[in-house]
Write a protein that holds these residues in place. Structure first.
Motif, PDB file in Angstrom:
ATOM      1  N   GLU A 116       4.382   2.771  -5.678  1.00 59.86           N
ATOM      2  CA  GLU A 116       4.988   3.668  -5.328  1.00 59.86           C
ATOM      3  C   GLU A 116       4.469   4.536  -4.381  1.00 59.86           C
ATOM      4  O   GLU A 116       4.780   5.402  -3.489  1.00 59.86           O
ATOM      5  N   TYR A 117       3.030   4.936  -4.435  1.00 63.15           N
ATOM      6  CA  TYR A 117       2.401   5.565  -3.797  1.00 63.15           C
ATOM      7  C   TYR A 117       1.921   4.737  -2.361  1.00 63.15           C
ATOM      8  O   TYR A 117       1.178   5.503  -1.663  1.00 63.15           O
ATOM      9  N   SER A 118       2.264   3.572  -2.257  1.00 60.21           N
ATOM     10  CA  SER A 118       1.772   2.753  -1.039  1.00 60.21           C
ATOM     11  C   SER A 118       2.000   3.465   0.357  1.00 60.21           C
ATOM     12  O   SER A 118       1.459   3.354   1.243  1.00 60.21           O
ATOM     13  N   VAL A 119       3.243   4.055   0.517  1.00 58.58           N
ATOM     14  CA  VAL A 119       3.481   4.452   1.777  1.00 58.58           C
ATOM     15  C   VAL A 119       2.619   5.731   2.108  1.00 58.58           C
ATOM     16  O   VAL A 119       2.326   5.975   3.261  1.00 58.58           O
ATOM     17  N   ALA A 120       2.594   6.577   1.057  1.00 58.92           N
ATOM     18  CA  ALA A 120       1.765   7.890   1.319  1.00 58.92           C
ATOM     19  C   ALA A 120       0.207   7.225   1.429  1.00 58.92           C
ATOM     20  O   ALA A 120      -0.410   7.934   2.509  1.00 58.92           O
ATOM     21  N   LEU A 121      -0.276   6.323   0.641  1.00 60.04           N
ATOM     22  CA  LEU A 121      -1.652   5.924   1.142  1.00 60.04           C
ATOM     23  C   LEU A 121      -1.587   5.457   2.463  1.00 60.04           C
ATOM     24  O   LEU A 121      -2.754   5.629   3.245  1.00 60.04           O
ATOM     25  N   PHE A 122      -0.756   4.732   2.908  1.00 60.65           N
ATOM     26  CA  PHE A 122      -0.855   3.872   4.180  1.00 60.65           C
ATOM     27  C   PHE A 122      -0.795   4.868   5.356  1.00 60.65           C
ATOM     28  O   PHE A 122      -1.398   4.704   6.349  1.00 60.65           O
ATOM     29  N   LEU A 123      -0.121   5.934   5.206  1.00 61.84           N
ATOM     30  CA  LEU A 123      -0.065   7.034   6.221  1.00 61.84           C
ATOM     31  C   LEU A 123      -1.236   8.173   6.143  1.00 61.84           C
ATOM     32  O   LEU A 123      -1.568   8.900   7.224  1.00 61.84           O
ATOM     33  N   VAL A 124      -1.836   8.429   5.060  1.00 58.85           N
ATOM     34  CA  VAL A 124      -2.882   9.237   4.810  1.00 58.85           C
ATOM     35  C   VAL A 124      -4.232   8.865   5.303  1.00 58.85           C
ATOM     36  O   VAL A 124      -5.299   9.429   5.641  1.00 58.85           O
TER      37      VAL A 124
END
Length: 404
Positions: A314-322
């Protein structure tokens, strides 16, 4: 993720692995997103970690040069999931309204947080200039910034990765979404197991053949000509999804050997590295892991379907972008000078921990609320699944209905 059977005209009889009913969730396909995101973080952390921990440099160098295959698996996974959820919508042209709602739903997943991170980067650059300093950001406030905002930075022709570098892959995937009404009906015409297998191999060949001529160097596959890579792997995922709908026993068989298939994939990458060959050549083997996981069998699936692994997905997109903006900013104060010798381990962990904390904050403060708002203001396409992958994952995580 759902796999909703379509009429026999497009899907054929089902004699192999059972197709999940509408509204079902294959948790391991969410969990693997988190694992792949961690690999991408490790790739970008590698130069900084190897500088702070010189004895580990060979390991980080290997990660730096060969971990990029995680992005190719991301494209395969996306093709599989999107094809599964929207095969009925795009079996034929659904109309501009339905197509627009599909694109809006996909944008809700990553665009708000992308804009938020980009805005912070622009503010940091402008603020530093106001006090007489310059923050390296790899781009300009003109065309490079426009390409980031319009999600065209990954369409090729770029001179370098600019601003938030990893966005190139989201941009390339966005290009796949834009042509989905053309691609998916072609894939749905694969009505036998062998046709799907041939289609899968042909899709894998698109990037492999293209870069045999263009070069497998980082410039070619990331910012100069990345679309063959994205389209090929995305189409490969679509073909694998179609294979689950044509009555083949292949998916069920692969599901029984998921563990050995993962080992084979890793071994293939190692052998290619030892031979000095591009790791992308492992794509035909690596992509099958997605199909195997979709069968929900074995220990690998159980691990990836665990509640905490799914939360990581679930947090993968946020982690990918930050993570890249954070690593670049954090490395200004966290480096070999401030963390010498054995303290380099602490410095590396701080860079990693900072990425996790920022991803958590970005998810809860930007991604999740913005996504809910964007979902509410559009009507779902008539033949779309009852809940998007993201909505069903939210409910599964909140209710604790995933394994563990």
């Amino acid at each position: 993720m759902t796999s909703t059977p379509t009429p026999s005209a497009t899907s054929g009889p089902s004699r192999g692995a059972p197709v999940k009913p509408a509204g079902g969730l294959i948790a391991s396909l969410v969990g693997i997103r988190g694992i792949l995101a961690l690999v991408v973080v490790a790739v970008h952390l590698a130069p900084f970690a190897s500088a702070m921990m010189p004895p580990t440099r060979p390991v980080w160098t290997a990660v730096w040069h060969h971990g990029y295959v995680a992005l190719d698996l991301f494209f395969v996974l996306s093709g599989f999931v999107i094809s599964s959820g929207y095969r009925r919508v795009f079996a034929r042209w659904p109309g501009w309204g339905a197509f627009g709602r599909f694109l809006w739903a996909r944008l809700s997943r990553f665009y708000p947080i992308h804009l938020a991170v980009l805005a912070v980067m622009v503010a940091a650059v402008l603020g530093s200039r106001a006090v007489g300093h310059e923050i390296p950001h790899g781009g300009n406030l003109g065309w490079d910034l426009v390409r980031q905002i319009t999600l065209t930075s990954g369409w090729g022709g770029a001179h370098a990765l600019t601003w938030n570098g990893p966005v190139w892959s989201l941009s390339a995937e966005w290009a796949c979404y834009l042509v989905l009404p053309v691609l998916l009906p072609l894939v749905l015409r694969l009505r036998s197991a062998w046709a799907c297998v041939v289609g899968y191999l042909a899709a894998c060949a698109i990037p492999l053949v293209s870069y045999s001529f263009l070069g497998f160097d980082d410039a070619s596959i990331t910012y100069e000509t990345p679309l063959p890579r994205a389209f090929g792997a995305f189409l490969a995922g679509c073909a694998l999804c179609q294979l689950t709908h044509v009555g083949s026993r292949i998916p069920a068989w692969l599901g029984r050997v998921t563990g050995p298939l993962v080992v084979l994939t890793l071994a293939t990458i190692v052998v290619l590295a030892l031979l000095g060959r591009p790791s992308m050549l492992s794509l035909p083997v690596a992509g099958l892991v997605v199909l195997a996981l979709a069968q929900e069998r074995g220990a690998v699936d159980a691990f990836l379907a665990h509640r905490w692994t799914v939360i990581g997905g679930e947090y993968s997109v946020a982690l990918f972008l930050v993570h890249v903006p954070w690593i670049l900013a954090g490395s200004l104060v966290i480096g070999p000078r401030t963390f010498p010798g054995a303290w380099g381990i602490v410095g590396t962990l701080l860079l990693l921990l900072g990425a996790f904390v920022l991803a958590w904050l970005a998810y809860h403060l930007v991604e999740s609320p913005a996504q809910r708002w964007m979902r509410r203001i559009v009507r779902r396409p008539a033949k779309a699944p009852a809940g998007s992958l993201d909505e069903r994952t939210d409910r599964a995580v909140a209710s604790g209905s995933t394994r563990g």
